[in-house]
Design an enzyme around this catalytic site. Structure first.
Site, PDB file in Angstrom:
ATOM      1  N   ASP A 339      -9.451  -5.097   2.016  1.00 14.76           N
ATOM      2  CA  ASP A 339      -9.538  -6.482   1.591  1.00 14.76           C
ATOM      3  C   ASP A 339     -10.366  -7.214   2.640  1.00 14.76           C
ATOM      4  OD1 ASP A 339      -8.834  -9.060   0.407  1.00 14.76           O
ATOM      5  OD2 ASP A 339      -7.476  -9.252   2.113  1.00 14.76           O
ATOM      6  N   ASP A 525      -3.332  -8.672  -3.248  1.00 16.85           N
ATOM      7  CA  ASP A 525      -3.645  -7.269  -2.959  1.00 16.85           C
ATOM      8  C   ASP A 525      -2.563  -6.319  -3.475  1.00 16.85           C
ATOM      9  OD1 ASP A 525      -6.017  -7.858  -1.557  1.00 16.85           O
ATOM     10  OD2 ASP A 525      -4.860  -8.346   0.233  1.00 16.85           O
TER      11      ASP A 525
END
Length: 636
Positions: A339, A525
């Site tokens: 990420d 996420d």
């Protein structure tokens, strides 16, 4: 097999289930010692020519002391219609005594009980290396009351938001953030850092670490039950209950293998008498030896000691691995994905550029923007104020402050109406805000999320242990994502993604035959963390959902730990393979010797139990510091 958790002197001792023989706990070590003493006494009486009934009695007492616990465990397994290695050994010992070889049977009992005790003592090092962390956490802390007075309280009673005083040389009583003071803190026992690190206002500190020469005021951010130390212990307990794929396979075939050993033992007993004219006593001795050397003790112990030792080692270096299954799978990683915001970057913006219109200087633009942003809690506002503070600018006071939701802030500074608001710009690589004074644009400020100091080097490390390019997945716009990727050395960029888009991309890569390890920190996420073969969450600022969803947690957000964890997992897999080879080689050698020659019972016992102890000792080598810092291994 079951796991045991024993409370001793306020600590929790975790005994991994697949390492210790069923029912064998630390108190039984004493029974092994008593059995050994009785065996040596009986042998001395036999050599001294004492009456047979006397040394037979001592040998039988040795049987009782060393064999009652394995016999009980074996009978319990038999009631559940399963075959236990312990029962095979007891049957072999009783069979030896039935043909007059009570010495050999007692020797088998003693070595079997002693090796079991040694396995417990050896593998307990893995549990102790983790559970001993609980002893590092102090029991008492100095609480600072609202009126400034102090009193000593139990650390377990501390609540989030309370403040504690940590004097020089004291252990820090809770996970928290420094709100006053500067000191060096020794964090080696938790994070593995070899030298103390400076901790000042705004820095995180961990329970159980040792304060240096300065005094610190710490605001508690986690209760004792959720501290890093407590989470390490809890996760290792959970890891002991979740088996790795290799271990599950071994346990699946163990019953079939044990049944095969029983059938083969009957054949070894009967065939020589029927076809080769062997006496019953000779055939029984050969069958007893076969039952001993063919038992899969070492095979069963080949897998879990290396994996649990690796989990303990990773925990000491600030990486919480939630199961042995995860530790084994990590080593198969071929693609690593990150990420962006909060993972590759700090998750907080910083001022990177200022422009000023005619008649204004860069300093004036920043100072007046900081004045109106001073009361703001928005990350962009805090970044503007921080930039002015870093430059020691004189900032006026703001009046009539107002937050403009979705736009920015406004207020009156030195008699002028000032507005700081976001500016639309598709070309920006960060966030652009414009500064307006009395309805006229006076300048613009560009803010960019700051790349972590260790990101570029950590990505380079990852590229040495994986076979595919590193990916970045982000919901940010492409220009910002590409800039971060270029600075970090990442080639594959996926931007402007919704949470389900991240999960879809990970699933697509997985279906193409790769094992993906994803590192993230946010709620968005979580779906991708679940889709990846291994999900890793950033521990310091990760969302609760990300921490719960992930298979592993990097406690101190050190991205170098990603490559180190992959390397450690691959090392553990090599140890497992080596252990299985050792166990199989010993079994094949001893079985061949017994069937083709004449293998004495004492030598059979020594070889079988020696290999069992050897694989347990080999696994605990992964507790060493060098297992974490070894040179990077190539991808497999």
């Amino acid at each position: 097999m079951t796991s045991t958790t024993e409370a001793t002197s306020g600590r929790v001792l975790v005994t991994p289930p697949s390492i210790v023989r069923t029912g064998m706990q630390l108190p039984e070590v004493r029974w092994a010692a008593i059995a050994l003493t009785l065996f040596l006494s009986g042998w001395a009486l036999q050599l001294a020519g004492m009456p047979p009934w006397l040394w037979w009695s001592v040998y039988l007492a040795c049987y009782a002391c060393g064999g009652w616990e394995p016999a009980l465990a074996g009978l319990e397994a038999a009631r559940e219609r399963t075959l236990d290695v312990d029962l095979l050994m007891i049957v072999a010992a009783i069979a030896a005594a039935s043909i007059g070889q009570v010495f050999d049977g007692a020797l088998l009992i003693v070595i079997f009980a002693t090796s079991g005790a040694l396995e417990v003592l050896v593998t307990q090092r893995t549990a102790d290396s983790v559970s001993s962390l609980l002893g590092l956490a102090p029991e008492r802390a100095t609480l600072i009351a609202a009126d400034g007075t102090t009193r000593v309280v139990d650390c377990r009673d501390l609540e989030v938001g309370q403040r504690i005083l940590v004097r020089p040389g004291e252990r820090i009583g809770a996970d928290g953030v420094v709100i006053d003071g500067v000191s060096e803190v020794d964090q080696q026992v938790v994070t593995g850092e070899s030298v103390p690190v400076t901790r000042q206002v705004g820095d995180d500190v961990l329970s159980g670490t040792v304060n240096g020469t300065g005094a610190l005021t710490v605001e508690v951010t986690r209760p004792a039950s959720e501290s890093v130390i407590a989470r390490i212990v809890a996760l290792v307990e959970n890891a002991s209950e979740r088996k790795a794929p290799t271990q599950l396979f071994i346990e699946k075939v163990e019953q079939a293998y044990s049944a095969t050993v029983v059938v083969a033992t009957v054949l070894v007993l009967g065939v020589p008498m029927m076809l080769f004219g062997s006496t019953f006593e000779d055939a029984l001795v050969r069958a007893i030896v076969f039952m001993i050397v063919a038992s899969p003790c070492a095979v069963v112990l080949s897998t879990m000691p290396p994996l649990l030792a690796s989990i303990a080692n990773a925990g000491r270096h600030g990486v919480l691995v939630k199961s042995a299954e995860v530790m084994e799978v990590v080593g198969r990683t071929s693609v690593v994905a990150f990420d962006k915001t909060g993972t590759l970057t700090e998750g907080r913006p910083e001022v990177t550029a200022i422009t000023a219109e005619s008649g204004w200087t860069l300093t004036q633009v920043l100072a007046i923007a900081a004045a109106v942003e001073r009361p703001s809690e928005h990350p962009l506002g805090r970044a503007v104020v921080a930039a002015a503070d870093d430059r020691d600018l004189e900032v006026s006071r703001v009046a009539e402050f107002r937050a403009l939701p979705g736009r920015g802030v406004s207020g009156r500074v030195d008699g002028h109406t000032v507005v700081v608001e976001r500016a639309d710009s598709d070309q920006a690589t960060g966030t652009l805000v414009r500064v307006i004074v009395d309805s006229a644009d006076v300048g613009r400020i560009e803010l960019v999320d700051r790349l972590r100091d260790d990101t570029t080097a950590a990505v380079d490390d990852v590229l040495t242990v994986t076979s595919e390019p590193v990916m970045v997945l982000t919901g940010d716009h492409r220009a910002a994502a590409q800039q971060i990727a270029d600075r970090a050395g990442i080639g594959a960029v996926h931007a402007e993604l919704l949470p389900e888009d991240k999960a879809r991309i990970i699933s697509d890569v997985e279906r193409s035959g790769h094992r993906v390890l994803l590192v993230g920190d946010g709620i968005n996420d979580a779906p991708a963390l679940m889709a990846a073969s291994t999900g890793v969450a950033m521990g310091r600022h990760g969302s609760d959902l990300a921490l719960d969803t992930a298979d592993a947690v990097i406690v101190r957000d050190d991205l170098h730990a990603v490559a180190a964890l992959i390397r450690l997992s691959r090392t553990a897999r090599r140890y497992v393979t080596a252990n299985l080879c050792i166990a199989a080689t010993v079994i094949i050698t001893l079985v061949t010797w017994d069937l083709a020659g004449n293998l004495p019972i004492p030598l059979a016992v020594a070889g079988h139990e020696g290999s069992t102890i050897l694989v347990a000792l080999n696994g605990t080598r992964l507790l060493r510091q060098s297992a974490w810092t070894a040179p990077l291994s190539p991808p497999r």
